[in-house]
Structures are given as structure tokens and as C-alpha cells.
Enzyme design. Structure first.
Site, PDB file in Angstrom:
ATOM      1  N   PHE A  11      41.692  27.278  34.768  1.00 50.36           N
ATOM      2  CA  PHE A  11      42.315  26.570  35.892  1.00 50.36           C
ATOM      3  C   PHE A  11      41.331  25.681  36.665  1.00 50.36           C
ATOM      4  CE2 PHE A  11      43.333  27.688  40.554  1.00 50.36           C
ATOM      5  CZ  PHE A  11      43.951  26.476  40.806  1.00 50.36           C
ATOM      6  N   ASP A  33      34.087  27.269  26.177  1.00 50.47           N
ATOM      7  CA  ASP A  33      35.169  28.143  26.629  1.00 50.47           C
ATOM      8  C   ASP A  33      35.619  28.996  25.441  1.00 50.47           C
ATOM      9  OD1 ASP A  33      37.410  27.863  29.230  1.00 50.47           O
ATOM     10  OD2 ASP A  33      37.900  29.112  27.481  1.00 50.47           O
ATOM     11  N   ASP A  57      31.919  32.056  23.032  1.00 56.94           N
ATOM     12  CA  ASP A  57      31.753  33.092  24.051  1.00 56.94           C
ATOM     13  C   ASP A  57      30.406  32.879  24.744  1.00 56.94           C
ATOM     14  OD1 ASP A  57      31.326  35.452  25.439  1.00 56.94           O
ATOM     15  OD2 ASP A  57      31.957  36.751  23.786  1.00 56.94           O
ATOM     16  N   THR A 120      33.423  34.226  44.135  1.00 56.13           N
ATOM     17  CA  THR A 120      34.642  34.415  44.924  1.00 56.13           C
ATOM     18  C   THR A 120      34.352  35.128  46.242  1.00 56.13           C
ATOM     19  OG1 THR A 120      36.726  35.643  44.929  1.00 56.13           O
ATOM     20  CG2 THR A 120      34.991  36.535  43.564  1.00 56.13           C
ATOM     21  N   ASP A 121      35.235  34.935  47.214  1.00 61.16           N
ATOM     22  CA  ASP A 121      35.110  35.667  48.481  1.00 61.16           C
ATOM     23  C   ASP A 121      35.422  37.156  48.304  1.00 61.16           C
ATOM     24  OD1 ASP A 121      37.877  35.505  48.146  1.00 61.16           O
ATOM     25  OD2 ASP A 121      38.262  34.512  50.068  1.00 61.16           O
ATOM     26  N   GLU A 122      36.017  37.538  47.172  1.00 62.42           N
ATOM     27  CA  GLU A 122      36.405  38.943  46.993  1.00 62.42           C
ATOM     28  C   GLU A 122      35.201  39.874  46.898  1.00 62.42           C
ATOM     29  OE1 GLU A 122      39.589  39.778  44.278  1.00 62.42           O
ATOM     30  OE2 GLU A 122      40.558  37.867  44.694  1.00 62.42           O
ATOM     31  N   TYR A 147      37.461  43.676  39.132  1.00 61.30           N
ATOM     32  CA  TYR A 147      37.178  42.226  39.082  1.00 61.30           C
ATOM     33  C   TYR A 147      36.079  41.865  40.074  1.00 61.30           C
ATOM     34  CZ  TYR A 147      37.567  37.327  40.449  1.00 61.30           C
ATOM     35  OH  TYR A 147      37.267  36.030  40.793  1.00 61.30           O
ATOM     36  N   THR A 150      32.603  43.162  39.304  1.00 59.77           N
ATOM     37  CA  THR A 150      31.845  42.454  38.255  1.00 59.77           C
ATOM     38  C   THR A 150      31.388  41.086  38.742  1.00 59.77           C
ATOM     39  OG1 THR A 150      33.893  41.617  37.234  1.00 59.77           O
ATOM     40  CG2 THR A 150      32.945  43.658  36.318  1.00 59.77           C
ATOM     41  N   LYS A 151      32.165  40.423  39.607  1.00 58.04           N
ATOM     42  CA  LYS A 151      31.712  39.150  40.177  1.00 58.04           C
ATOM     43  C   LYS A 151      30.514  39.403  41.108  1.00 58.04           C
ATOM     44  CE  LYS A 151      33.154  35.533  39.786  1.00 58.04           C
ATOM     45  NZ  LYS A 151      32.907  34.452  38.782  1.00 58.04           N
ATOM     46  N   ARG A 190      53.253  32.067  39.719  1.00 61.80           N
ATOM     47  CA  ARG A 190      54.218  33.073  39.254  1.00 61.80           C
ATOM     48  C   ARG A 190      55.543  32.915  39.992  1.00 61.80           C
ATOM     49  NH1 ARG A 190      54.729  39.663  39.768  1.00 61.80           N
ATOM     50  NH2 ARG A 190      56.294  39.831  38.134  1.00 61.80           N
TER      51      ARG A 190
HETATM   52  P1  NAD Z   1      40.795  31.237  34.774  1.00 62.90           P
HETATM   53  O1  NAD Z   1      41.064  32.646  34.397  1.00 62.90           O
HETATM   54  O2  NAD Z   1      41.940  30.297  34.951  1.00 62.90           O
HETATM   55  O3  NAD Z   1      39.810  30.571  33.704  1.00 62.90           O
HETATM   56  C1  NAD Z   1      38.683  31.248  33.203  1.00 62.90           C
HETATM   57  C2  NAD Z   1      38.221  30.511  31.944  1.00 62.90           C
HETATM   58  O4  NAD Z   1      37.057  31.189  31.452  1.00 62.90           O
HETATM   59  C3  NAD Z   1      39.253  30.519  30.817  1.00 62.90           C
HETATM   60  O5  NAD Z   1      39.374  29.234  30.258  1.00 62.90           O
HETATM   61  C4  NAD Z   1      38.678  31.504  29.800  1.00 62.90           C
HETATM   62  O6  NAD Z   1      39.036  31.200  28.452  1.00 62.90           O
HETATM   63  C5  NAD Z   1      37.187  31.348  30.055  1.00 62.90           C
HETATM   64  N1  NAD Z   1      36.395  32.532  29.653  1.00 62.90           N
HETATM   65  C6  NAD Z   1      36.609  33.830  30.015  1.00 62.90           C
HETATM   66  N2  NAD Z   1      35.674  34.619  29.428  1.00 62.90           N
HETATM   67  C7  NAD Z   1      34.855  33.797  28.692  1.00 62.90           C
HETATM   68  C8  NAD Z   1      33.718  34.010  27.884  1.00 62.90           C
HETATM   69  N3  NAD Z   1      33.222  35.240  27.677  1.00 62.90           N
HETATM   70  N4  NAD Z   1      33.136  32.942  27.305  1.00 62.90           N
HETATM   71  C9  NAD Z   1      33.631  31.679  27.492  1.00 62.90           C
HETATM   72  N5  NAD Z   1      34.719  31.421  28.246  1.00 62.90           N
HETATM   73  C10 NAD Z   1      35.322  32.472  28.840  1.00 62.90           C
HETATM   74  O7  NAD Z   1      39.912  31.307  36.098  1.00 62.90           O
HETATM   75  P2  NAD Z   1      39.815  30.338  37.356  1.00 62.90           P
HETATM   76  O8  NAD Z   1      40.827  30.733  38.348  1.00 62.90           O
HETATM   77  O9  NAD Z   1      39.732  28.938  36.881  1.00 62.90           O
HETATM   78  O10 NAD Z   1      38.393  30.783  37.944  1.00 62.90           O
HETATM   79  C11 NAD Z   1      37.199  30.110  37.555  1.00 62.90           C
HETATM   80  C12 NAD Z   1      36.034  30.720  38.311  1.00 62.90           C
HETATM   81  O11 NAD Z   1      36.246  30.566  39.722  1.00 62.90           O
HETATM   82  C13 NAD Z   1      35.831  32.212  38.083  1.00 62.90           C
HETATM   83  O12 NAD Z   1      34.456  32.470  38.001  1.00 62.90           O
HETATM   84  C14 NAD Z   1      36.450  32.871  39.324  1.00 62.90           C
HETATM   85  O13 NAD Z   1      35.847  34.100  39.595  1.00 62.90           O
HETATM   86  C15 NAD Z   1      36.136  31.828  40.364  1.00 62.90           C
HETATM   87  N6  NAD Z   1      37.050  31.803  41.525  1.00 62.90           N
HETATM   88  C16 NAD Z   1      38.399  31.685  41.341  1.00 62.90           C
HETATM   89  C17 NAD Z   1      39.237  31.596  42.445  1.00 62.90           C
HETATM   90  C18 NAD Z   1      40.742  31.454  42.299  1.00 62.90           C
HETATM   91  O14 NAD Z   1      41.455  31.492  43.302  1.00 62.90           O
HETATM   92  N7  NAD Z   1      41.270  31.248  41.095  1.00 62.90           N
HETATM   93  C19 NAD Z   1      38.699  31.650  43.738  1.00 62.90           C
HETATM   94  C20 NAD Z   1      37.314  31.782  43.881  1.00 62.90           C
HETATM   95  C21 NAD Z   1      36.503  31.840  42.772  1.00 62.90           C
HETATM   96  O1  TDX Z   2      53.388  38.573  41.875  1.00 65.36           O
HETATM   97  C1  TDX Z   2      52.544  38.702  42.766  1.00 65.36           C
HETATM   98  N1  TDX Z   2      52.942  39.105  44.015  1.00 65.36           N
HETATM   99  C2  TDX Z   2      52.086  39.264  45.050  1.00 65.36           C
HETATM  100  O2  TDX Z   2      52.498  39.617  46.159  1.00 65.36           O
HETATM  101  C3  TDX Z   2      51.146  38.443  42.558  1.00 65.36           C
HETATM  102  C4  TDX Z   2      50.669  38.006  41.196  1.00 65.36           C
HETATM  103  C5  TDX Z   2      50.283  38.586  43.613  1.00 65.36           C
HETATM  104  N2  TDX Z   2      50.735  38.997  44.826  1.00 65.36           N
HETATM  105  C6  TDX Z   2      49.786  39.084  45.960  1.00 65.36           C
HETATM  106  C7  TDX Z   2      48.483  39.795  45.684  1.00 65.36           C
HETATM  107  C8  TDX Z   2      47.500  39.052  46.581  1.00 65.36           C
HETATM  108  O3  TDX Z   2      47.536  39.597  47.902  1.00 65.36           O
HETATM  109  O4  TDX Z   2      49.428  37.734  46.268  1.00 65.36           O
HETATM  110  C9  TDX Z   2      48.043  37.625  46.639  1.00 65.36           C
HETATM  111  C10 TDX Z   2      47.347  36.679  45.688  1.00 65.36           C
HETATM  112  O5  TDX Z   2      47.301  37.313  44.419  1.00 65.36           O
HETATM  113  P1  TDX Z   2      46.505  36.671  43.175  1.00 65.36           P
HETATM  114  O6  TDX Z   2      47.041  35.316  42.885  1.00 65.36           O
HETATM  115  O7  TDX Z   2      46.495  37.677  42.077  1.00 65.36           O
HETATM  116  O8  TDX Z   2      45.069  36.431  43.806  1.00 65.36           O
HETATM  117  P2  TDX Z   2      43.946  37.411  44.427  1.00 65.36           P
HETATM  118  O9  TDX Z   2      44.084  38.793  43.956  1.00 65.36           O
HETATM  119  O10 TDX Z   2      43.923  37.167  45.905  1.00 65.36           O
HETATM  120  O11 TDX Z   2      42.624  36.781  43.733  1.00 65.36           O
HETATM  121  C11 TDX Z   2      42.501  35.353  43.574  1.00 65.36           C
HETATM  122  O12 TDX Z   2      41.629  34.796  44.520  1.00 65.36           O
HETATM  123  C12 TDX Z   2      40.263  35.030  44.370  1.00 65.36           C
HETATM  124  C13 TDX Z   2      42.052  34.973  42.163  1.00 65.36           C
HETATM  125  O13 TDX Z   2      42.925  35.543  41.213  1.00 65.36           O
HETATM  126  C14 TDX Z   2      40.643  35.391  41.924  1.00 65.36           C
HETATM  127  O14 TDX Z   2      40.202  34.975  40.634  1.00 65.36           O
HETATM  128  C15 TDX Z   2      39.770  34.758  42.956  1.00 65.36           C
HETATM  129  O15 TDX Z   2      38.466  35.223  42.834  1.00 65.36           O
END
Ligand code: NAD
Ligand code: TDX
Length: 331
Positions: A11, A33, A57, A120-122, A147, A150-151, A190
């Protein structure tokens, strides 16, 4: 700049690649990727002729080492990212997030290459629901889920490699992202795709949990600013001052999509569900002059709904399987 983007078919990484090709045509972009369930070649459609995509990988030294050697900088997005999946099976999170980051760090150390590590902020755990406190760079790490643990481990490795081996690295910890190409397992896409497929949206628990939402383009403009102007060894928090309860976000989506405000189901809550995340982004704003551009949340949500409405070819093949895993978990 020769940029190696790990996880560039996911994403945030794919959005980063699109904006880099558009705004920095002088850069040479390589994506590595593993194309897990979360990564997709389709997310790079339109830029495939401007970049190189290597399927591999990051934890595999034979894959990552030559790619890092050929780069000026690595932007490290690759990770397993979904909390619910980590609760069901933590093992892939250890592999990609910890062993994978270790392999990236060893490669940048060997070849003297600049690294930006995306986190991530998590890692900070959660905050009281109604308190005034927000996360800062000084907040102690206190992760709650497999999750976030590990981050946090990956961030600690980066900090140690900076201190012990003088690796030229920066870290960013960002809040919840939304926008195009987000996997439909995540909250906002979703619910949008549930409505588009005639399903009811699913809210965990009461929906009181708070997330601090940022548009993916704003996250990526901050990453670019840190890559260009960030100080080696520093951590930067990225956020857009946009705290919202899950219920409020869902009701905004229902309104945008012309549904009643109570047209959703409450489902089983997530185990260990973090209550509230909130970022204080003032260091990034004050020191690097970064500001978010997508500050009208309703308008940005409306555009995101429109993107999913007009790209069913990208997400519809995933929908039944994604919902079937959720329904097995009572969610
Ligand atoms: P995502 O799950 O959409 O994408 C992750 C990508 O990494 C995928 O394309 C997957 O194929 C690839 N990948 C996973 N394991 C791999 C491996 N071993 N080798 C090579 N490629 C691999 O995730 P995202 O939401 O785009 O998040 C990207 C980064 O940003 C992550 O590090 C996540 O922790 C961080 N982040 C995400 C959010 C959020 O809200 N989505 C917020 C803060 C930080
Ligand atoms: O169907 C749902 N219903 C619901 O209430 C889903 C999928 C989630 N939720 C809630 C759980 C969380 O409080 O919504 C909030 C957001 O959920 P997610 O989209 O799963 O995000 P979150 O767990 O907050 O984590 C996200 O933000 C930080 C990303 O997935 C992480 O990769 C990132 O690091």
C-alpha cells in the site's frame, strides 16, 4: 538518486513509487517485494516501465545484498502489517519485520548506503481514550501486539546499528494511513468494499477506539523530506492532527455512501485492542518544514471511496477470501 524501495508493491510503498516517478523523474527506482498476499504488481501499473521490480524476500541475503550495493539509499517499507493476522499467526511477522530488517541493516552496513526505516506509532503502545497526552520521540516503547512488538524490535535494531556501526539511518513512526491501494483487510477499505458488495460494515467492540488518520500521500511526502533533510540517527514522528474514533470514521463513510448511520454490525473486539493513538508531529514540522496537504478528512475519504468504487478489478478478487477469514474469527 538510485533508490531501493523495499515493500514497494504494498500500500504505502506503491504510493511512494508512484509519487517518486511523478515528482522525481531524475531518481532511478528499484522495488524489492516478496509479493506476499499484501503485495501486488497491479499496484504498480502505470509505472512499471519507469522502475525495476525484483520479486524477492528481503531476509534473503543473496537477494538484498546486490540490490543494496547498487543503491544510494534504501527506503524500507517491507513488513507484515496487519494486527489481526499477527494475532492469528505471529511467525511471518518475526521473519519479515525482524529478520528482514536485520538483513537490510547488514547490507547497508556492508555497502555504506543511506537507510530510511519506515515504522509505526503502534510501537509506543496506546494512550488513555480522553487524555491530552500524545506520542513524542521521547515516549518509551510499549508495544501491545505481535505486530507492534516486531516493529519495535526492528526499530531497536536500527538504533543499535546506528550507534554501534555508524550506519547512516533515520526512522519514522507514522499514524494510521488511508488512501488508494490499501489492502481490503484494513479498516477503511474493508468497510467501503463491504458496502460496495452488499455486506454490512463491521465495527470491533463499541467503536470508541481512536486512531490518528493521515492520507498516504502526506506520509510519503514526510518520508521524502526525512530522506532528503533528516539527520542521521534521528527518529521523526509523522501525523496530521486528525484523531477520530472508529465509530466516527465509519459514520462518515456511511454518510458519504448514502447509508443510514446505524447500518453496520458490532462484532467481536480485537484481543488486546489498543485504545488510542495520537502523534505530536511538531519536530517534523518545526525542523524539516513539513506540513500535510490533505487536511480535509471528509474530502480525502470521499476520494478514497471513489477510488475503490472505480477499481473493483484491483480488490474484488480478494474480497470473498478476506471476509471468510474474518468470519471464521467472529469478526
Ligand atoms: P502492506 O502490508 O500493504 O505492504 C507490505 C509490503 O511488504 C507488501 O507488498 C509485501 O509483499 C511486502 N513484504 C512483506 N514481507 C516481505 C519480505 N519478507 N520481503 C519482501 N517484501 C515483503 O503494508 P503498508 O500498509 O504499505 O505498510 C508499509 C510500512 O509502513 C510497514 O513497515 C508498516 O509497518 C508501516 N506503517 C504502516 C501504516 C499503515 O497505516 N498502513 C502506518 C504506519 C507505518
Ligand atoms: O473490520 C474492522 N473493524 C474495526 O473496527 C477492522 C479491520 C478494524 N477495526 C478497528 C481496529 C482499529 O481500532 O479499526 C481500527 C483500525 O484498524 P486497522 O485498519 O487494522 O489498523 P490498526 O490496527 O490501527 O493498524 C494500522 O495502523 C498502524 C496498520 O494496519 C498498521 O500497519 C500500522 O502500523
Amino acid at each position: 538518486m538510485r533508490l531501493l524501495v523495499t515493500g514497494g508493491a504494498g500500500f504505502i510503498g506503491a504510493n511512494f513509487v508512484h509519487s517518486t516517478v511523478r515528482d522525481h523523474p531524475e531518481d532511478v527506482v528499484t522495488v524489492v517485494d516478496a509479493l506476499t498476499y499484501a503485495g501486488s504488481r497491479e499496484s504498480l501499473r502505470g509505472v512499471e516501465d519507469s522502475i525495476e521490480l525484483v520479486e524477492g524476500d528481503i531476509a534473503d541475503v543473496d537477494v538484498i545484498d546486490p540490490l543494496v550495493a547498487a543503491a544510494d539509499a534504501v527506503v524500507h517499507f517491507a513488513a507484515e502489517t496487519h494486527v489481526d493476522n499477527a494475532l492469528a499467526d505471529p511467525r511471518p511477522f518475526l521473519h519479515s519485520n525482524v529478520t528482514g530488517t536485520f538483513a537490510v541493516l547488514e547490507a547497508v552496513r556492508r555497502h555504506g548506503v543511506r537507510l530510511h526505516h519506515v515504522s509505526t506509532d503502534e510501537v509506543y503502545g496506546d494512550l488513555e481514550l480522553d487524555g491530552p497526552t500524545r506520542f513524542t520521540e521521547a515516549t518509551p516503547y510499549n508495544p501491545s501486539s505481535p505486530y507492534s512488538a516486531t516493529k519495535a524490535a526492528a526499530d531497536m535494531l536500527v538504533r543499535a546499528w546506528v550507534r554501534s556501526f555508524c550506519v547512516h539511518a533515520t526512522i519514522s513512526n507514522c499514524s494510521n494511513n488511508f488512501g488508494p491501494y490499501q489492502h481490503i483487510e484494513k479498516f477503511i477499505p474493508r468497510q467501503i468494499t463491504n458496502i460496495l458488495t452488499g455486506r454490512r460494515p463491521k465495527l470491533y467492540g463499541t467503536g470508541a477506539n481512536v486512531r490518528d488518520w493521515i492520507h498516504v500521500d502526506d506520509h510519503n511526502s514526510a518520508v521524502r523530506a526525512i530522506l532528503e533533510r533528516g539527520e542521521a540517527g534521528r527518529t521523526y514522528l509523522i501525523g496530521a492532527d486528525n484523531e477520530q474514533s472508529n465509530l466516527a470514521v465509519l459514520q462518515s463513510l456511511l454518510a458519504i455512501m448514502g447509508r443510514d448511520p446505524d447500518d453496520f454490525d458490532h462484532v467481536t473486539d480485537r484481543s488486546g485492542h489498543d485504545l488510542r493513538y495520537a502523534i505530536d508531529p511538531s519536530t517534523l514540522r518545526d525542523e524539516l518544514g513539513w506540513t500535510p496537504a490533505r487536511t480535509d478528512f471528509t474530502e480525502a475519504l470521499r476520494e478514497t471511496v471513489e477510488w475503490y468504487r472505480t477499481h473493483p478489478d484491483w480488490w474484488a478478487p480478494l474480497k470473498d477470501a478476506t471476509e471468510s477469514s474474518y468470519s471464521k474469527r467472529g469478526q
